[in-house]
Design a protein around this motif. Structure first.
Motif, mmCIF file in Angstrom:
data_model
loop_
_atom_site.group_PDB
_atom_site.id
_atom_site.type_symbol
_atom_site.label_atom_id
_atom_site.label_comp_id
_atom_site.label_asym_id
_atom_site.label_seq_id
_atom_site.Cartn_x
_atom_site.Cartn_y
_atom_site.Cartn_z
ATOM 1 N N GLU A 56 0.838 -1.195 0.000
ATOM 2 C CA GLU A 56 0.000 0.000 0.000
ATOM 3 C C GLU A 56 0.879 1.253 0.000
ATOM 4 O OE1 GLU A 56 -3.290 -0.109 -0.113
ATOM 5 O OE2 GLU A 56 -3.839 -2.106 0.598
ATOM 6 N N ALA A 57 0.362 2.328 -0.515
ATOM 7 C CA ALA A 57 1.101 3.592 -0.556
ATOM 8 C C ALA A 57 0.534 4.582 0.446
ATOM 9 C CB ALA A 57 1.038 4.187 -1.957
ATOM 10 N N GLY A 58 1.417 5.346 1.076
ATOM 11 C CA GLY A 58 0.989 6.431 1.950
ATOM 12 C C GLY A 58 0.237 5.999 3.180
ATOM 13 N N VAL A 59 0.615 4.861 3.767
ATOM 14 C CA VAL A 59 -0.078 4.360 4.949
ATOM 15 C C VAL A 59 0.452 5.064 6.200
ATOM 16 C CG1 VAL A 59 -0.597 2.316 6.320
ATOM 17 C CG2 VAL A 59 -0.375 2.125 3.842
ATOM 18 N N PRO A 60 -0.440 5.559 7.081
ATOM 19 C CA PRO A 60 0.029 6.211 8.320
ATOM 20 C C PRO A 60 0.826 5.240 9.190
ATOM 21 C CG PRO A 60 -2.313 6.619 7.949
ATOM 22 C CD PRO A 60 -1.901 5.573 6.974
ATOM 23 N N SER A 61 1.713 5.788 10.014
ATOM 24 C CA SER A 61 2.510 4.955 10.915
ATOM 25 C C SER A 61 1.778 4.640 12.211
ATOM 26 C CB SER A 61 3.835 5.649 11.233
ATOM 27 O OG SER A 61 3.602 6.919 11.832
ATOM 28 N N ASP A 62 0.664 5.314 12.454
ATOM 29 C CA ASP A 62 -0.168 5.074 13.641
ATOM 30 C C ASP A 62 -1.298 4.128 13.245
ATOM 31 O OD1 ASP A 62 -2.053 5.158 15.717
ATOM 32 O OD2 ASP A 62 -1.655 7.263 16.168
ATOM 33 N N ILE A 63 -1.357 2.969 13.908
ATOM 34 C CA ILE A 63 -2.349 1.954 13.537
ATOM 35 C C ILE A 63 -3.767 2.487 13.703
ATOM 36 C CG2 ILE A 63 -2.460 0.869 15.822
ATOM 37 C CD1 ILE A 63 -2.523 -0.986 12.432
ATOM 38 N N LYS A 64 -3.988 3.387 14.655
ATOM 39 C CA LYS A 64 -5.330 3.937 14.844
ATOM 40 C C LYS A 64 -5.741 4.798 13.646
ATOM 41 C CE LYS A 64 -5.220 3.883 19.903
ATOM 42 N NZ LYS A 64 -5.342 4.700 21.139
ATOM 43 N N GLU A 65 -4.781 5.487 13.058
ATOM 44 C CA GLU A 65 -5.072 6.265 11.855
ATOM 45 C C GLU A 65 -5.370 5.349 10.671
ATOM 46 O OE1 GLU A 65 -2.272 9.330 10.903
ATOM 47 O OE2 GLU A 65 -1.939 9.838 13.011
ATOM 48 N N VAL A 66 -4.704 4.214 10.627
ATOM 49 C CA VAL A 66 -4.997 3.219 9.593
ATOM 50 C C VAL A 66 -6.446 2.765 9.720
ATOM 51 C CG1 VAL A 66 -4.445 0.924 8.694
ATOM 52 C CG2 VAL A 66 -2.594 2.439 9.450
ATOM 53 N N PHE A 67 -6.868 2.468 10.941
ATOM 54 C CA PHE A 67 -8.238 1.991 11.168
ATOM 55 C C PHE A 67 -9.273 3.057 10.794
ATOM 56 C CE2 PHE A 67 -6.514 -0.880 14.770
ATOM 57 C CZ PHE A 67 -6.196 -1.862 13.858
ATOM 58 N N ALA A 68 -8.946 4.313 11.022
ATOM 59 C CA ALA A 68 -9.896 5.396 10.761
ATOM 60 C C ALA A 68 -10.269 5.481 9.283
ATOM 61 C CB ALA A 68 -9.319 6.724 11.231
ATOM 62 N N SER A 69 -9.409 4.945 8.422
ATOM 63 C CA SER A 69 -9.717 4.920 6.985
ATOM 64 C C SER A 69 -9.415 3.537 6.402
ATOM 65 C CB SER A 69 -8.915 5.999 6.258
ATOM 66 O OG SER A 69 -7.532 5.840 6.470
ATOM 67 N N VAL A 70 -9.676 2.502 7.196
ATOM 68 C CA VAL A 70 -9.299 1.146 6.787
ATOM 69 C C VAL A 70 -10.051 0.693 5.534
ATOM 70 C CG1 VAL A 70 -10.982 -0.210 8.131
ATOM 71 C CG2 VAL A 70 -8.645 -1.098 7.764
ATOM 72 N N SER A 71 -11.202 1.312 5.258
ATOM 73 C CA SER A 71 -11.971 0.954 4.064
ATOM 74 C C SER A 71 -11.225 1.283 2.775
ATOM 75 C CB SER A 71 -13.326 1.669 4.072
ATOM 76 O OG SER A 71 -13.153 3.077 4.141
ATOM 77 N N LYS A 72 -10.196 2.128 2.872
ATOM 78 C CA LYS A 72 -9.412 2.480 1.688
ATOM 79 C C LYS A 72 -8.414 1.392 1.295
ATOM 80 C CE LYS A 72 -7.312 6.182 2.870
ATOM 81 N NZ LYS A 72 -6.519 7.446 2.808
#
Length: 204
Positions: A47-63
């Motif tokens: 994946e490209a441009g994935v946040p380093s904070d897992i919670k931020e990943v979850f906030a837009s996990v549908s992407k």
């Protein structure tokens, strides 16, 4: 290798006996959780441009692809799960959390019954959750597979305060198909100090 590392367990594999046996802990932490961590890093590498904070990943996990959702949840949910358990656990919460439980559920006994029943009746693999919702109220739910209340795809959103793993690998070696017996034993090892700290952080 990758951005996310599996945290140390923090206690010996046999530390939670007789409630959770050493073999289950060794397999659960050493194989299942390690596998989710490894596969998460592999999925993120695609994946490209994935946040380093897992919670931020979850906030837009549908992407992201299913590999990020499933393995990210498996990674994070287990990180919490190990911390929710302690050889010195058990008893009941105190302070502001105890007051909130009494307000939102009637009593600790009522909350315990609801949490156990919700997790016990969850169909298939998943997790039981206590969370603080957007209205500032405590809420109990269950979610499938490795989903959690931080994910933008979750039908129930909020800040996780307690979870319990109801995938069969969490209990089957010791409890066989008796999920409720495992859940009843879980109350003897919950680290309420950690739960209380999460709650107090969440309410600010």
């Amino acid at each position: 290798d990758g951005a996310f590392l599996q945290p140390e367990l923090g206690y010996a594999f046999d530390a939670l006996e007789p409630h959770i046996d050493a073999m289950t802990m060794e397999l659960h932490y050493g194989k299942h959780h390690a596998g989710y961590t490894r596969k998460l890093n592999a999925a993120l590498a695609k994946e490209a441009g994935v946040p380093s904070d897992i919670k931020e990943v979850f906030a837009s996990v549908s992407k992201y692809g299913a590999g990020v959702r499933n393995n990210g949840g498996g990674y994070y949910n287990h990180n919490l799960y190990w911390k929710f358990m302690s050889p010195e656990g058990g008893g009941e919460p105190e302070g502001k959390l105890a007051e909130a439980i009494a307000t939102d559920f009637g009593s600790f006994a009522d909350f315990k019954e609801l949490f156990t029943a919700t997790a016990a009746s969850h169909f298939g693999s998943g997790w039981g959750w206590l969370l603080l919702n957007a209205d500032g109220k405590l809420e109990v739910t269950s979610l499938p597979n490795q989903d959690n209340p931080l994910m933008d795809i979750s039908p129930v959103r909020g800040t996780p305060l307690l979870n319990v793993d109801v995938w069969e690998h969490a209990y089957y070696l010791h409890y066989q198909n008796m999920r409720k017996s495992y859940l009843e034993a879980y109350w003897n090892i919950i680290d309420w100090k950690f739960v209380q700290a999460l709650y107090e952080e969440a309410i600010g």
